[in-house]
Write a protein that holds these residues in place. Structure first.
Motif, PDB file in Angstrom:
ATOM      1  N   THR A  34       0.852  -1.186   0.000  1.00 62.79           N
ATOM      2  CA  THR A  34       0.000   0.000   0.000  1.00 62.79           C
ATOM      3  C   THR A  34       0.893   1.242   0.000  1.00 62.79           C
ATOM      4  O   THR A  34       2.100   1.161   0.220  1.00 62.79           O
ATOM      5  CB  THR A  34      -0.927   0.037   1.227  1.00 62.79           C
ATOM      6  N   GLU A  35       0.287   2.397  -0.247  1.00 65.98           N
ATOM      7  CA  GLU A  35       1.023   3.655  -0.154  1.00 65.98           C
ATOM      8  C   GLU A  35       0.492   4.456   1.035  1.00 65.98           C
ATOM      9  O   GLU A  35      -0.427   4.028   1.735  1.00 65.98           O
ATOM     10  CB  GLU A  35       0.892   4.456  -1.449  1.00 65.98           C
ATOM     11  N   ASP A  36       1.083   5.643   1.269  1.00 63.15           N
ATOM     12  CA  ASP A  36       0.702   6.410   2.452  1.00 63.15           C
ATOM     13  C   ASP A  36       0.479   7.888   2.166  1.00 63.15           C
ATOM     14  O   ASP A  36       0.409   8.693   3.086  1.00 63.15           O
ATOM     15  CB  ASP A  36       1.769   6.269   3.545  1.00 63.15           C
ATOM     16  N   ASN A  37       0.340   8.260   0.901  1.00 57.66           N
ATOM     17  CA  ASN A  37       0.370   9.685   0.585  1.00 57.66           C
ATOM     18  C   ASN A  37      -0.645  10.048  -0.489  1.00 57.66           C
ATOM     19  O   ASN A  37      -0.378  10.903  -1.334  1.00 57.66           O
ATOM     20  CB  ASN A  37       1.776  10.079   0.122  1.00 57.66           C
ATOM     21  N   LEU A  68       4.704   1.583   0.957  1.00 59.42           N
ATOM     22  CA  LEU A  68       5.784   1.961   0.050  1.00 59.42           C
ATOM     23  C   LEU A  68       5.493   3.308  -0.594  1.00 59.42           C
ATOM     24  O   LEU A  68       4.337   3.711  -0.704  1.00 59.42           O
ATOM     25  CB  LEU A  68       5.931   0.918  -1.067  1.00 59.42           C
ATOM     26  N   PRO A  69       6.534   4.011  -1.077  1.00 61.20           N
ATOM     27  CA  PRO A  69       6.289   5.189  -1.909  1.00 61.20           C
ATOM     28  C   PRO A  69       5.596   4.769  -3.196  1.00 61.20           C
ATOM     29  O   PRO A  69       5.896   3.711  -3.760  1.00 61.20           O
ATOM     30  CB  PRO A  69       7.701   5.726  -2.193  1.00 61.20           C
ATOM     31  N   TRP A  70       4.687   5.607  -3.682  1.00 58.88           N
ATOM     32  CA  TRP A  70       3.928   5.246  -4.873  1.00 58.88           C
ATOM     33  C   TRP A  70       4.824   4.965  -6.071  1.00 58.88           C
ATOM     34  O   TRP A  70       4.560   4.046  -6.849  1.00 58.88           O
ATOM     35  CB  TRP A  70       2.936   6.364  -5.227  1.00 58.88           C
ATOM     36  N   THR A  71       5.898   5.750  -6.245  1.00 60.26           N
ATOM     37  CA  THR A  71       6.689   5.656  -7.471  1.00 60.26           C
ATOM     38  C   THR A  71       7.318   4.286  -7.692  1.00 60.26           C
ATOM     39  O   THR A  71       7.654   3.948  -8.823  1.00 60.26           O
ATOM     40  CB  THR A  71       7.792   6.731  -7.480  1.00 60.26           C
ATOM     41  N   GLY A  72       7.490   3.475  -6.648  1.00 61.17           N
ATOM     42  CA  GLY A  72       8.062   2.151  -6.838  1.00 61.17           C
ATOM     43  C   GLY A  72       7.132   1.018  -6.506  1.00 61.17           C
ATOM     44  O   GLY A  72       7.515  -0.157  -6.577  1.00 61.17           O
ATOM     45  N   LEU A  73       5.888   1.339  -6.164  1.00 62.18           N
ATOM     46  CA  LEU A  73       4.979   0.325  -5.625  1.00 62.18           C
ATOM     47  C   LEU A  73       4.594  -0.733  -6.655  1.00 62.18           C
ATOM     48  O   LEU A  73       4.727  -1.936  -6.400  1.00 62.18           O
ATOM     49  CB  LEU A  73       3.733   1.019  -5.064  1.00 62.18           C
ATOM     50  N   LEU A  74       4.131  -0.324  -7.818  1.00 70.62           N
ATOM     51  CA  LEU A  74       3.689  -1.302  -8.808  1.00 70.62           C
ATOM     52  C   LEU A  74       4.845  -2.126  -9.346  1.00 70.62           C
ATOM     53  O   LEU A  74       4.700  -3.322  -9.627  1.00 70.62           O
ATOM     54  CB  LEU A  74       2.953  -0.603  -9.948  1.00 70.62           C
TER      55      LEU A  74
END
Length: 307
Positions: A62-65, A101-107
């Motif tokens: 998941t992300e947090d932002n 995780l940060p969105w930019t590396g999540l997928l």
């Protein structure tokens, strides 16, 4: 108010990953998306349902932002997907492990077998559908411009011509900007400078202080932002066709996709999905597609992108 995040409110100007001159936007965006998705093209090896059940746990990223889908408040995970995660833990007969995780590396992390799926606010796109299947959508993702509340210069799409726009790096919002570019060109206008940000709070901060003319985001977070700060931000015109938000599952995990589709149907039947949609999005979405999204062709037909 939206939660304070570690990157919001920076005072030293925009921190974009790239700035694109308007004349070279179409070529630049293609190169940027290709680079962002390079790791997504690797063969996905994520565990399917049988292996998850045998080992006794599923790992979700998941992300947090990205309020109201996922964010941190007072050190705790909040948002639609945080509540859904608790529902999934009650529903599943195996442990659900979460990593933020940060969105930019999540997928990319999910596609590279570090996690079994992404439980986040991921919009459906052509590029992602080549790597992931999606559960049936749980929210609309049509794109809108966000402007400053006191900016009377923006009322329709034509007013966005040659203005500076902020968008999240590697996002579907970025990949569908050519739709806006076409809208503007059809009326003799042109897309202005595009500034990419690692997270939306950074872009909103720069919009508020005048470094950007507008920001593009999807319907749900736009409504949430404007409702929380009506003296600062206002909703502008739609800049895309229909869109959807759902959970990405690797293509080689068809049983997990079926399981998560069943879980979503469970939430619909007991009324919990509509409750959580109303709580976090301000409205429910009873008319969204009911089947998983598995191909670009299916997505285009549903979203009217080939009309």
């Amino acid at each position: 108010m939206l939660p304070t995040t570690r990157n919001a409110g920076r005072t030293k100007g925009p921190i974009p990953s790239h700035c694109f001159p308007k004349a070279r936007f179409s070529k630049a965006i293609a190169a940027t998306i290709a680079g962002t998705l390079m790791s997504l093209s690797l063969p996905a090896l994520a565990a399917d349902l049988e292996e998850i059940q045998e080992r006794g746990y599923m790992e979700v990223a998941t992300e947090d932002n990205y309020a109201p889908f996922n964010f941190i408040e007072g050190g705790d995970a909040k948002g639609f997907n945080a509540d859904v995660l608790e529902e999934l833990r009650d529903y599943a007969d195996f442990e659900i492990r979460q990593e933020i995780l940060p969105w930019t590396g999540l997928l990319a992390a999910v596609s590279n077998d570090q996690y079994d799926m992404a439980l986040t606010g991921a919009s459906v796109s052509d590029e992602r559908l080549r790597v992931f299947n999606y559960t049936p959508p749980y929210a609309s993702a049509q794109h809108f411009a966000i402007k400053r509340a006191d900016d009377d210069s923006i009322s329709d799409v034509d007013d966005l011509s040659d203005k500076t726009v902020g968008v999240q790096a590697g996002s579907v919002l970025l990949s569908r900007l050519p739709e806006l570019e076409t809208m503007l060109e059809d009326d003799g206008g042109e897309l202005g400078e595009v500034v990419q940000y690692e997270s939306y709070p950074e872009a909103f901060a720069d919009l508020a202080n005048g470094r950007l003319d507008y920001v593009i985001d999807s319907a749900v977070p736009v409504n949430t932002l404007v409702a929380s700060k009506p003296d600062v931000f206002a909703k502008g015109p739609a800049v895309s066709g229909a869109g959807y938000v759902s959970w990405p599952v690797p293509k080689d995990s068809p049983e997990l996709l079926e399981y998560m589709t069943g879980f979503l149907e469970h939430l619909k039947e007991n009324g919990r999905l509509a409750e959580l949609q109303e709580k976090w999005f301000g409205e429910s979405f009873p008319n969204l597609p009911e089947k998983p999204l598995k191909s670009v062709e299916q997505f285009h037909e549903l979203a009217g992108l080939d009309d």
